[in-house]
Each structure stands twice: as structure tokens, then as C-alpha cells.
Design a protein around this motif. Structure first.
Motif, PDB file in Angstrom:
ATOM      1  N   GLY A  61      12.080  12.297   1.645  1.00 12.19           N
ATOM      2  CA  GLY A  61      11.514  11.241   0.905  1.00 12.19           C
ATOM      3  C   GLY A  61      12.653  10.485  -0.074  1.00 12.19           C
ATOM      4  O   GLY A  61      12.943   9.434  -0.002  1.00 12.19           O
ATOM      5  N   GLY A  62      13.423  11.524  -0.655  1.00 11.26           N
ATOM      6  CA  GLY A  62      14.666  11.124  -1.383  1.00 11.26           C
ATOM      7  C   GLY A  62      15.718  10.256  -0.840  1.00 11.26           C
ATOM      8  O   GLY A  62      16.218   9.236  -1.114  1.00 11.26           O
ATOM      9  N   LYS A  63      15.750  10.860   0.466  1.00 16.37           N
ATOM     10  CA  LYS A  63      16.848   9.871   1.435  1.00 16.37           C
ATOM     11  C   LYS A  63      16.259   8.424   1.832  1.00 16.37           C
ATOM     12  O   LYS A  63      17.150   7.484   1.664  1.00 16.37           O
ATOM     13  CB  LYS A  63      16.817  10.676   2.728  1.00 16.37           C
ATOM     14  N   PHE A  64      15.002   8.507   1.980  1.00 18.74           N
ATOM     15  CA  PHE A  64      14.711   7.069   2.199  1.00 18.74           C
ATOM     16  C   PHE A  64      14.749   6.193   0.966  1.00 18.74           C
ATOM     17  O   PHE A  64      15.141   5.127   0.814  1.00 18.74           O
ATOM     18  CB  PHE A  64      13.092   7.110   2.387  1.00 18.74           C
ATOM     19  N   VAL A  65      14.152   6.961  -0.143  1.00 17.17           N
ATOM     20  CA  VAL A  65      14.321   6.253  -1.384  1.00 17.17           C
ATOM     21  C   VAL A  65      15.752   5.715  -1.905  1.00 17.17           C
ATOM     22  O   VAL A  65      16.174   4.454  -2.305  1.00 17.17           O
ATOM     23  CB  VAL A  65      13.795   7.052  -2.483  1.00 17.17           C
ATOM     24  N   PHE A  66      16.648   6.824  -1.762  1.00 13.58           N
ATOM     25  CA  PHE A  66      17.919   6.418  -2.097  1.00 13.58           C
ATOM     26  C   PHE A  66      18.832   5.131  -1.317  1.00 13.58           C
ATOM     27  O   PHE A  66      19.490   4.460  -1.694  1.00 13.58           O
ATOM     28  CB  PHE A  66      18.934   7.758  -2.323  1.00 13.58           C
ATOM     29  N   THR A  67      18.344   5.390   0.164  1.00 15.02           N
ATOM     30  CA  THR A  67      18.888   4.392   0.877  1.00 15.02           C
ATOM     31  C   THR A  67      18.436   2.850   0.441  1.00 15.02           C
ATOM     32  O   THR A  67      19.014   1.897   0.446  1.00 15.02           O
ATOM     33  CB  THR A  67      18.502   4.655   2.285  1.00 15.02           C
TER      34      THR A  67
ATOM     35  N   ILE B 151      11.718   2.271   0.460  1.00 16.92           N
ATOM     36  CA  ILE B 151      11.389   2.896  -0.701  1.00 16.92           C
ATOM     37  C   ILE B 151       9.599   3.374  -0.405  1.00 16.92           C
ATOM     38  O   ILE B 151       9.256   4.392  -0.842  1.00 16.92           O
ATOM     39  CB  ILE B 151      11.544   2.347  -2.101  1.00 16.92           C
ATOM     40  N   ALA B 152       8.853   2.487   0.215  1.00 16.54           N
ATOM     41  CA  ALA B 152       7.809   2.782   0.328  1.00 16.54           C
ATOM     42  C   ALA B 152       7.553   3.893   1.197  1.00 16.54           C
ATOM     43  O   ALA B 152       6.794   4.970   0.929  1.00 16.54           O
ATOM     44  CB  ALA B 152       6.936   1.599   1.210  1.00 16.54           C
ATOM     45  N   LEU B 153       8.301   4.040   2.383  1.00 13.80           N
ATOM     46  CA  LEU B 153       8.302   5.225   3.397  1.00 13.80           C
ATOM     47  C   LEU B 153       8.902   6.394   2.893  1.00 13.80           C
ATOM     48  O   LEU B 153       8.201   7.610   2.805  1.00 13.80           O
ATOM     49  CB  LEU B 153       9.150   4.819   4.604  1.00 13.80           C
ATOM     50  N   GLY B 154       9.727   6.271   1.642  1.00 18.03           N
ATOM     51  CA  GLY B 154      10.413   7.141   1.060  1.00 18.03           C
ATOM     52  C   GLY B 154       9.227   7.931   0.115  1.00 18.03           C
ATOM     53  O   GLY B 154       9.097   9.215  -0.034  1.00 18.03           O
ATOM     54  N   GLY B 155       8.563   7.024  -0.442  1.00 23.10           N
ATOM     55  CA  GLY B 155       7.550   7.615  -1.464  1.00 23.10           C
ATOM     56  C   GLY B 155       6.280   8.261  -0.537  1.00 23.10           C
ATOM     57  O   GLY B 155       5.911   9.339  -1.120  1.00 23.10           O
ATOM     58  N   ILE B 156       5.992   7.623   0.414  1.00 30.24           N
ATOM     59  CA  ILE B 156       4.778   8.314   1.171  1.00 30.24           C
ATOM     60  C   ILE B 156       5.613   9.888   1.898  1.00 30.24           C
ATOM     61  O   ILE B 156       4.620  10.580   1.269  1.00 30.24           O
ATOM     62  CB  ILE B 156       4.671   7.473   2.537  1.00 30.24           C
ATOM     63  N   TYR B 157       6.585   9.927   2.219  1.00 26.25           N
ATOM     64  CA  TYR B 157       7.056  11.265   2.707  1.00 26.25           C
ATOM     65  C   TYR B 157       7.357  12.054   1.502  1.00 26.25           C
ATOM     66  O   TYR B 157       7.502  13.388   1.610  1.00 26.25           O
ATOM     67  CB  TYR B 157       8.327  10.819   3.449  1.00 26.25           C
TER      68      TYR B 157
ATOM     69  N   VAL C 179       8.802   3.969  -7.936  1.00 26.42           N
ATOM     70  CA  VAL C 179       8.700   4.815  -7.178  1.00 26.42           C
ATOM     71  C   VAL C 179      10.263   5.686  -6.909  1.00 26.42           C
ATOM     72  O   VAL C 179      10.168   6.928  -7.054  1.00 26.42           O
ATOM     73  CB  VAL C 179       8.472   4.482  -5.699  1.00 26.42           C
ATOM     74  N   ALA C 180      11.190   4.658  -7.138  1.00 26.23           N
ATOM     75  CA  ALA C 180      12.578   5.422  -7.256  1.00 26.23           C
ATOM     76  C   ALA C 180      12.933   6.041  -8.542  1.00 26.23           C
ATOM     77  O   ALA C 180      13.335   7.101  -8.621  1.00 26.23           O
ATOM     78  CB  ALA C 180      13.413   4.202  -7.145  1.00 26.23           C
ATOM     79  N   TYR C 181      12.451   5.571  -9.736  1.00 29.10           N
ATOM     80  CA  TYR C 181      12.573   6.261 -10.881  1.00 29.10           C
ATOM     81  C   TYR C 181      11.655   7.527 -11.060  1.00 29.10           C
ATOM     82  O   TYR C 181      12.120   8.573 -11.788  1.00 29.10           O
ATOM     83  CB  TYR C 181      11.851   5.517 -12.064  1.00 29.10           C
ATOM     84  N   TYR C 182      10.649   7.736  -9.995  1.00 30.66           N
ATOM     85  CA  TYR C 182       9.972   8.987 -10.043  1.00 30.66           C
ATOM     86  C   TYR C 182      10.649   9.948  -9.020  1.00 30.66           C
ATOM     87  O   TYR C 182      11.034  11.190  -9.344  1.00 30.66           O
ATOM     88  CB  TYR C 182       8.617   8.780  -9.527  1.00 30.66           C
ATOM     89  N   VAL C 183      11.110   9.707  -7.828  1.00 22.45           N
ATOM     90  CA  VAL C 183      11.359  10.318  -6.888  1.00 22.45           C
ATOM     91  C   VAL C 183      12.871  10.798  -6.817  1.00 22.45           C
ATOM     92  O   VAL C 183      13.054  12.140  -6.846  1.00 22.45           O
ATOM     93  CB  VAL C 183      11.238   9.587  -5.593  1.00 22.45           C
ATOM     94  N   ILE C 184      13.645   9.963  -7.457  1.00 22.66           N
ATOM     95  CA  ILE C 184      15.114  10.357  -7.638  1.00 22.66           C
ATOM     96  C   ILE C 184      15.403  11.359  -8.725  1.00 22.66           C
ATOM     97  O   ILE C 184      15.997  12.589  -8.415  1.00 22.66           O
ATOM     98  CB  ILE C 184      16.031   9.286  -7.976  1.00 22.66           C
ATOM     99  N   PRO C 185      14.656  11.337  -9.824  1.00 19.79           N
ATOM    100  CA  PRO C 185      14.861  12.594 -10.834  1.00 19.79           C
ATOM    101  C   PRO C 185      14.176  13.984 -10.294  1.00 19.79           C
ATOM    102  O   PRO C 185      14.976  14.885 -10.462  1.00 19.79           O
ATOM    103  CB  PRO C 185      14.237  11.999 -12.193  1.00 19.79           C
TER     104      PRO C 185
ATOM    105  N   PRO D  24       0.764  -1.202   0.008  1.00 19.16           N
ATOM    106  CA  PRO D  24       0.174  -0.099   0.091  1.00 19.16           C
ATOM    107  C   PRO D  24       0.823   1.330  -0.187  1.00 19.16           C
ATOM    108  O   PRO D  24       0.382   2.323  -0.613  1.00 19.16           O
ATOM    109  CB  PRO D  24      -0.931  -0.223   1.245  1.00 19.16           C
ATOM    110  N   GLY D  25       2.064   0.991   0.719  1.00 25.32           N
ATOM    111  CA  GLY D  25       2.670   2.419   0.770  1.00 25.32           C
ATOM    112  C   GLY D  25       3.419   2.872  -0.811  1.00 25.32           C
ATOM    113  O   GLY D  25       3.469   3.939  -1.044  1.00 25.32           O
ATOM    114  N   LEU D  26       3.910   1.693  -1.473  1.00 20.22           N
ATOM    115  CA  LEU D  26       4.347   1.916  -3.070  1.00 20.22           C
ATOM    116  C   LEU D  26       3.015   2.450  -3.506  1.00 20.22           C
ATOM    117  O   LEU D  26       3.235   3.185  -4.554  1.00 20.22           O
ATOM    118  CB  LEU D  26       5.003   0.639  -3.312  1.00 20.22           C
ATOM    119  N   LEU D  27       1.889   1.831  -3.525  1.00 25.68           N
ATOM    120  CA  LEU D  27       0.710   2.080  -4.264  1.00 25.68           C
ATOM    121  C   LEU D  27       0.110   3.551  -3.989  1.00 25.68           C
ATOM    122  O   LEU D  27      -0.021   4.437  -4.993  1.00 25.68           O
ATOM    123  CB  LEU D  27      -0.497   1.152  -3.888  1.00 25.68           C
ATOM    124  N   GLY D  28       0.481   3.969  -2.548  1.00 24.46           N
ATOM    125  CA  GLY D  28       0.125   5.353  -2.394  1.00 24.46           C
ATOM    126  C   GLY D  28       0.820   6.386  -3.202  1.00 24.46           C
ATOM    127  O   GLY D  28       0.436   7.495  -3.577  1.00 24.46           O
ATOM    128  N   ALA D  29       2.205   6.116  -3.082  1.00 22.17           N
ATOM    129  CA  ALA D  29       3.067   6.868  -4.187  1.00 22.17           C
ATOM    130  C   ALA D  29       2.485   6.861  -5.557  1.00 22.17           C
ATOM    131  O   ALA D  29       2.385   7.942  -6.101  1.00 22.17           O
ATOM    132  CB  ALA D  29       4.550   6.507  -3.914  1.00 22.17           C
TER     133      ALA D  29
END
Lengths: 317, 471
Positions: B318-324, B369-375, B233-239, B87-92
């Protein structure tokens, strides 16, 4: 490559179907024709009901039923074959061994050991971290026990027959009174072992090691003071042996060693030769002799050349 | 052509436009799924903590049937997979899919209904497993009605997304969209297949074929659900966070198709020590090694996109969570490839090494990454900063320390178990040796559970804070 919605969705679904064909359907064509192995037999209704309880309580998360070529422990006498599982739906291979593999558990212990163990596993196995299953109704414990006793199928039946035979004998001996019981126990040990004293002298370090082994393996049935009144006692018959009655009954170190090593089939006393190496068995035997029987033959004649590490001779108790 | 496409895409992601419709329900589905994730993360990690505690003090819940370890463990695993991470990943995704397609979600009402259905399925999951209603197959425990609800939920998610794609204003589909579409439709298929939905009573095949199907499905929960959604999510958030264009369209393509081709082949590496056909084991081992291709294609793409912009990533929680999460993906994947080697598996199979591995994967990679997406998504949706950046940061460190600590202690415990067993020591003998690691693990579990509580508080306050927020 242009990633249209059609390319993404149809493309990935087509790949999935192709892979399913290769890694699921093709092996199915082969493995679904597996013939039953030589130990296979179908389960009774009671055993099948017990299997449902095994599933419902998540036993599969800690117990595998999957003996590998590299295994040494319980059940390692037989490497698992595809034909052992031909009616298992679902198959219960398991993925973690928090507890022992149960492929060949049937007949390793008599039923009463299992009931005590289900009531609280620490009653029979003090270090166990398995949950207590006292919350199961008696009507559930019976089929569950029957299922566990069927694991190994025909091999288990063979072991169960042995358990049932010797349980009758053990009960007869126990009910004939302590003298007859102790005599019966000793008579079933090969003479060579009966004549053998504990070859190692009593030492403080040895007793401390024996104490630790006793606490980890024996205490649940025989109790902290060796009187056979451990927490498992109410569920076990014949009850655990009271060591304190054994003085002057010619209990040699060899007798203690043999009984610990080999167990007493038919009673709740398991064999420990898989779990305990030689020194540990001598040490715990001497601990029982010194503290509970109050009579040890450690380092008595006949003795051979003393082992290099043995402490200097002190008069044993 | 490729260059052109790629340039257009990366421009788009750096500069996408707001949806035209500012209706009441805008991003309601994204919010609902973020909340679902935050809420169930607390329950899921509580069950994990409970199970860890039972392993060090088994009589702490003596004779309470509903929380016996054998029921707690599947509840923990299923809630983590289907309650927290997915759900976290879907939320993003419910946020970025409409953004990337420059349109509104096809139906927010349908999305909200999906979220409701999802939560009902999760409640039913906890109730049934607590009662001992289970089909006894790992990741496929749930009884038939819940299976059907979950397949329906994935079907609804897919339908909502594909209809959004249909009404898009942006002709090019960005790589995140591929991954999300594929995850939804492929998981609907493999979930139905793996749970044997055509056999409602048992939900299983018979004998060895059941094991093969189960692990085909089980591994695809990571391969075709958590991994593609996390990649999306990573492909969206990081760029977005780095304001860099995506490094390579070719690597996006390679990573996407290689993932679907290779990951689906490897489930049988769970059965290398089981009597299944040898050729199938060979396929599983070879493809497990080949997993390096999709993994590195994705990681090189993401890491080169982030090149020189670590400061920007560090500045965005958010980026920090995702990158980690992407770093953990590197570790868990390389480790996974090695674990598929029979010689390695002689030591690692059946023990806590594997539990450590699964925690790097599901908590360290997909969970992070789910938490990163949410944040990342919440401030975009609400138009306000997070209620507390400090709490989010605090949660980041708690999860990171908890998860890395888990990996260390459980890997040690696993090595002790595996090597002792190979030396002929019985399972019982080794219990005492790993006890202390179980104690530390439960302590780290408390850390992770606490972090989930902080996260829930932070996320709820971020969504419903009145005007203004404390710094």
C-alpha cells in the motif's frame, strides 16, 4: 491555526464561493453580453437536430470548433471570435484534434461526399481513423450532414451556394457523355495550366512516391486501378472520374496538377493544396498519367533548365 | 500551541486505537467502496483499451453504435474518475476517518446505501452514454437524473463524515480529515454548479460563458476531488507505514489552504487560445504557476516524513503504491504548470501530449494512491494479510510500466502532432506518423486492463478468503 470542523468546512466553502465569483461570475457579466459576429446566423431546425446528433455521437471528442491564431489547416481563414458562439448550448470547442477542426467545414465538400464519408470515412479518406456512421438511420444522416454543412454559418452558406451551383454544371456535363465531360473539365482550367507539361521526368522513385500519395488520398474514390470504382463510388454523383478513358484526350501534366490542387467544386473531388506540397502533386499526377491514362507528358517540351536533382534523361513513356 | 498540537496528532496517527464497537457492519462501507473501485477499474480500463484499439483499427467495431469511439471515450473518462479513482480513495477514507477520530462511522447503513447509489449511478452512466444520452460537455456529460444522484451521493458522504466528526473522541482533526471533508463538500458544490443542474434539459450555459464554467468545473474534478482525497490518503498511509511523525503541521496548513485557493483559479488555462477575457487568462496562468506552492508544500511534507524509511515503504505494498503516486504528483504538477504557459501550449494544446498528462495525473497519481489506499486498508479491515502480496506487486509493476509507457509514447505523438501542425501540416497528414505510437499505447492499455483484472481477483479473494492465505 486551529483546524476545527467549522474552520475546515466553512472556510473552504467560503473560499470556493469567492473564487467562483471571481473566475465564473465576473467573466459571465462580461462574456454573456457578447454580440453576434458578422458571420453569425441562427440555425435551422434541421441543423439544430443535426447538432444534437453531433453531441450524441461524441464528435466533439475528436473535432474541435476552435480556430486559433496559430492554425494553418481547415478553417484557418478565420480566427474564432466570441460572437461566433452566441447561441451554442453547450459550446462545442472540443479539447482534442484527432480529426480536423470543423469550425468552417460547411461547404468544403458537397453533401454526397459527406454521406460517403459517414458510411465509412475510409471510403473517401483512406488513412482516416474516424468510426463509420453507417449505423445511423438515413433520417439521422440528413440532419447531421446539414449541421456539418452549416459550420461556419454565413461563410458556410456562401460556400454551399458555390457547391450547389457547380454541382448542377458538373452533373450536366457528366450526363452529356465522356467527351463532353472531359471537354468541360478542361475548359474550366486556365489556359496556362493546360499548356503545361509535367516538368519532372518520369522516374521509378517519383512513381513510387506518386503511388503512396495515390493510396493515401485518391484510392477511396478513384479505385486501386484508377477506373473510378473506389468504395465511395456508390454514394457519389457525378461519380469519380475513370482515368482509363482519358488517353488521347489532351490531358497535360498541368491539367492533372490544377485539378488536384484546386479540386472540382460541386463534385466530391476536394482541393489538395492544403495537404500536398508541389512535388507530391506532380508525382501523383504523373502516377495517374503513367499507370491509368497510359500517356504521360513528363519532361516534354516546353521545359526550362532541369532541376539539379532530376535523373538523367530517359525517354518518358 | 502548534508544536503541541502537531505532536499530539502524530502520536495519534502512529498509535490510534481500535473502535469500541465491533458490530457486524464495522468498515462495511470502506469494503463496499474498495470493491466498487476494483470492479469499475476493470470496466473503465476495458473501455480505455477499446477506445485505443478503435484508434488503430477503426472498423473493428464497425457500425456498432453503442461502442462508437465518441461514446467509448466519455464512458472511459467518467468511469475512471467516478468509478475507479474516487471510490478507491473514498474506500480508504471510510476506514481512516473513523480511526483518526477514534470513533465509529456515523452510519454504516447510510454508507452502504451511498455505495449502492454510487454503483447504480455508474450503471446508469454506462447505459445512458452508450445510448448517446449525453449533455456533450467533458466530465459533465451525464444527464440530469444521474447528476442529481451524484450530488446526492457526495452530500451523503459529507453528511456521514461530518456526523462522524461530531461524535469523535479525538478533539484534534488530523490533516487527512480536513482534505476529505473539503473534497466531499466542495465537489458536491462544484459538481452541481458545473453541470448547470438548474437547467435539467441542456445542463449548459450558452456560448463562451459555458466554456469558462465547464473548465472551471472540469479542472476542479482534479483540484477539489481527486487531489485532496489523494492527499488525505497519502497523509494517512505514509506516516503509518513509516511509523514516522508527520514532518510539519505548518506545511499541512499551507498545502491545504493554498490548494483550495489556487487550484480553483486555473480552469481557464484550457481556454488560452479561445476568445475569453484576457485578464481571466492571466489569472489562470499566474495561478497555474502558483500551483507549485500547494504541490511542494504537500510533497515536502510527505517526503520528509518518509525520510530514511524507504525500506518500510518498499515493504508495504500500500505504501509503495501511495509513495509512487506522490512522485507522479510531482511530475504531473510541474508539467501542468509549464503547460499553462502560452508558448508551451502552442505545441501541446489539442494533441496527445495532454492525454499523456492526464494519464500521469489520474492513473499515475490519484489512481496509484487509490490502489495504495485499498491495499493498505484491506489487511487492516480483515485482520489478515492480502490474499496475494505477489499479485499486488505484479499489479504495481504493470500499472507503473503501463502508465510510464503511456506517457512516453503519447508525449512523443503529441510533440509530432503539435510541431507538424505549427509547420502547416494538416491533421490528416499526421495520422500516419503517429499510428505506431497508437499501437504501442493500445498494447500498454492491455497491460493496464489485465492489471485491473488481477487487482479485482486479489481484492475479492482478500476480502472473502477463508482462514489463512497463501504466502
Amino acid at each position: 491555526m486551529k483546524m476545527t470542523p467549522l474552520a475546515v468546512v466553512i472556510g473552504s466553502v467560503l473560499i470556493l464561493f469567492t473564487v467562483v465569483f471571481v473566475v465564473v461570475v465576473l467573466p459571465f457579466a462580461h462574456t454573456s453580453k457578447t454580440q453576434p459576429s458578422e458571420i453569425f446566423r441562427s440555425r435551422t431546425d434541421l441543423e439544430a437536430a443535426g447538432r444534437q446528433l453531433y453531441i450524441a455521437n461524441g464528435c466533439v471528442y475528436c473535432h474541435t470548433q476552435s480556430i486559433r491564431t496559430i492554425d494553418w489547416g481547415l478553417g484557418a481563414e478565420r480566427i474564432a471570435q466570441a460572437g461566433d458562439y452566441v447561441v451554442d448550448q453547450p459550446i462545442l470547442l472540443g479539447s482534442q484534434r484527432t480529426g480536423p477542426d470543423l469550425s468552417q467545414e460547411g461547404g468544403e465538400h458537397p453533401d454526397d461526399w459527406h454521406i460517403a464519408h459517414f458510411m465509412n470515412p475510409r471510403f473517401t479518406r483512406p488513412l482516416s481513423l474516424m468510426p463509420a456512421f453507417g449505423f445511423l438511420k438515413e433520417a439521422d444522416l440528413k440532419p447531421l450532414t446539414q449541421y456539418v454543412q452549416s459550420l461556419g454559418l454565413k461563410d458556410a452558406d456562401h460556400r454551399m451556394a458555390r457547391q450547389v451551383h457547380w454541382k448542377t454544371e458538373a452533373i450536366k456535363a457528366y450526363e452529356a457523355g465522356p467527351d463532353a465531360n472531359v471537354r468541360w473539365l478542361s475548359e474550366n482550367i486556365p489556359q496556362g495550366w493546360r499548356d503545361l507539361p509535367n516538368p519532372y521526368p518520369t522516374s521509378e522513385a517519383g512513381l513510387a512516391r506518386g503511388h503512396k500519395i495515390y493510396q493515401d488520398f485518391c484510392l477511396g474514390c478513384h479505385g486501386p486501378v484508377g477506373d473510378g470504382m473506389g468504395p465511395a463510388q456508390p454514394w457519389i454523383y457525378p461519380p469519380p472520374l475513370n482515368f482509363t478513358i482519358l488517353k488521347n484526350r489532351e490531358i497535360s501534366g498541368g491539367i492533372l496538377y490544377y485539378q488536384i490542387m484546386n479540386g472540382i467544386t460541386g463534385t466530391a473531388m476536394p482541393y489538395f493544396k492544403r495537404e500536398l506540397e508541389s512535388e507530391k502533386i506532380w508525382d501523383v499526377g504523373n502516377y495517374v498519367a503513367v499507370y491509368f491514362i497510359d500517356q504521360s507528358d513528363a519532361n516534354a517540351e516546353p521545359r526550362g533548365i532541369d532541376a539539379a536533382y532530376e535523373p538523367k534523361e530517359e525517354s518518358a513513356k | 500551541m502548534l508544536i503541541q498540537e502537531q505532536t499530539r496528532q502524530t502520536e495519534k496517527i502512529g498509535n490510534d486505537q481500535l473502535p469500541r464497537d465491533k458490530g457486524r457492519l464495522t468498515y462495511a462501507t470502506a469494503k463496499a467502496f474498495c470493491l466498487t473501485s476494483a470492479l469499475w477499474m476493470t470496466v473503465a480500463t476495458f473501455y480505455g483499451l477499446l477506445g485505443a484499439t478503435e484508434l488503430i483499427a477503426p472498423d473493428i467495431t464497425e457500425n456498432i453504435g453503442g461502442v462508437v469511439f465518441g461514446r467509448v471515450r466519455p464512458i472511459h473518462v467518467n468511469l475512471v474518475l467516478f468509478g475507479f479513482v474516487t471510490p478507491g480513495l473514498l474506500g480508504a477514507a471510510f476506514y481512516f476517518i473513523p480511526r483518526l477520530l477514534v470513533t465509529n462511522l456515523y452510519s454504516e447503513r447510510m454508507g452502504l446505501f451511498t455505495a449502492l447509489l454510487w454503483n447504480l449511478a455508474l450503471v446508469a452512466l454506462v447505459v445512458t452514454l452508450s445510448m448517446g444520452l449525453t449533455q456533450g460537455r467533458e466530465y459533465a456529460e451525464l444527464v440530469w437524473p444521474i447528476d442529481v444522484a451524484i450530488v446526492a451521493a457526495f452530500g451523503l458522504v459529507f453528511f456521514n463524515f461530518i456526523m462522524t466528526v461530531k461524535q469523535r473522541q479525538e478533539p484534534i482533526l488530523y490533516v487527512s480529515v480536513w482534505y476529505v471533508l473539503a473534497a466531499a463538500i466542495l465537489t458536491a458544490c462544484t459538481y452541481a454548479l458545473g453541470n448547470v443542474v438548474w437547467r435539467p434539459n441542456s445542463g449548459a450555459l450558452v456560448g463562451i460563458p459555458d466554456a469558462i464554467l465547464l473548465w472551471f468545473y472540469g479542472h476542479n474534478i482534479f483540484g477539489l476531488l481527486l487531489t485532496p482525497l489523494s492527499a488525505g490518503v497519502a497523509y494517512y498511509v505514509i506516516p503509518r507505514v513509516t511509523r514516522n511523525p508527520l514532518y510539519s503541521h505548518t506545511l499541512s496548513l499551507l498545502g491545504f489552504w493554498a490548494l483550495i485557493v489556487v487550484y480553483t483559479h486555473i480552469g481557464t488555462h484550457h481556454l488560452l487560445q479561445v476568445p475569453v477575457p484576457t485578464w481571466l487568462k492571466v489569472v489562470a496562468i499566474v495561478d497555474s504557476i502558483a500551483m507549485v506552492i500547494p504541490v511542494m508544500a504537500f510533497l515536502i511534507n510527505i517526503w520528509y516524513t518518509a525520510k530514511g524509511k524507504l525500506g518500510e515503504i518498499h515493504a508495504d505494498i500500500g505504501g509503495k503504491f501511495v509513495f509512487t503516486g506522490t512522485i507522479m504528483y510531482f511530475f504531473v504538477s510541474i508539467q501542468g504548470s509549464l503547460m499553462a504557459l502560452p508558448d508551451v501550449q502552442r505545441v501541446t494544446h489539442f494533441n496527445n501530449w495532454v492525454i499523456a498528462h492526464s494519464h500521469i495525473g489520474v492513473l499515475g497519481f490519484a489512481g496509484m494512491i487509490a490502489l495504495g489506499g485499498i491495499y493498505y486498508v484491506i489487511p487492516q479491515i480483515t485482520g489478515r494479510p492480502l490474499f496475494s502480496r505477489f499479485l499486488a506487486d505484479f499489479q504495481y509493476w504493470m500499472v507503473l510500466i503501463g502508465m510510464v509507457g503511456f506517457t512516453i509514447v503519447l508525449t512523443i505523438a503529441g510533440l509530432i502532432q503539435g510541431n507538424s501542425w505549427l509547420n502547416g501540416e494538416t491533421v490528416y497528414r499526421v495520422l500516419a506518423e503517429i499510428h505506431v505510437y497508437y499501437v504501442v499505447r493500445a498494447g500498454l492499455g492491455l497491460l493496464i486492463f489485465t492489471s485491473a483484472l488481477l487487482g479485482l481477483y486479489n481484492i475479492v479473494r482478500s476480502m472473502w478468503a477463508g482462514s489463512g492465505a497463501p504466502s
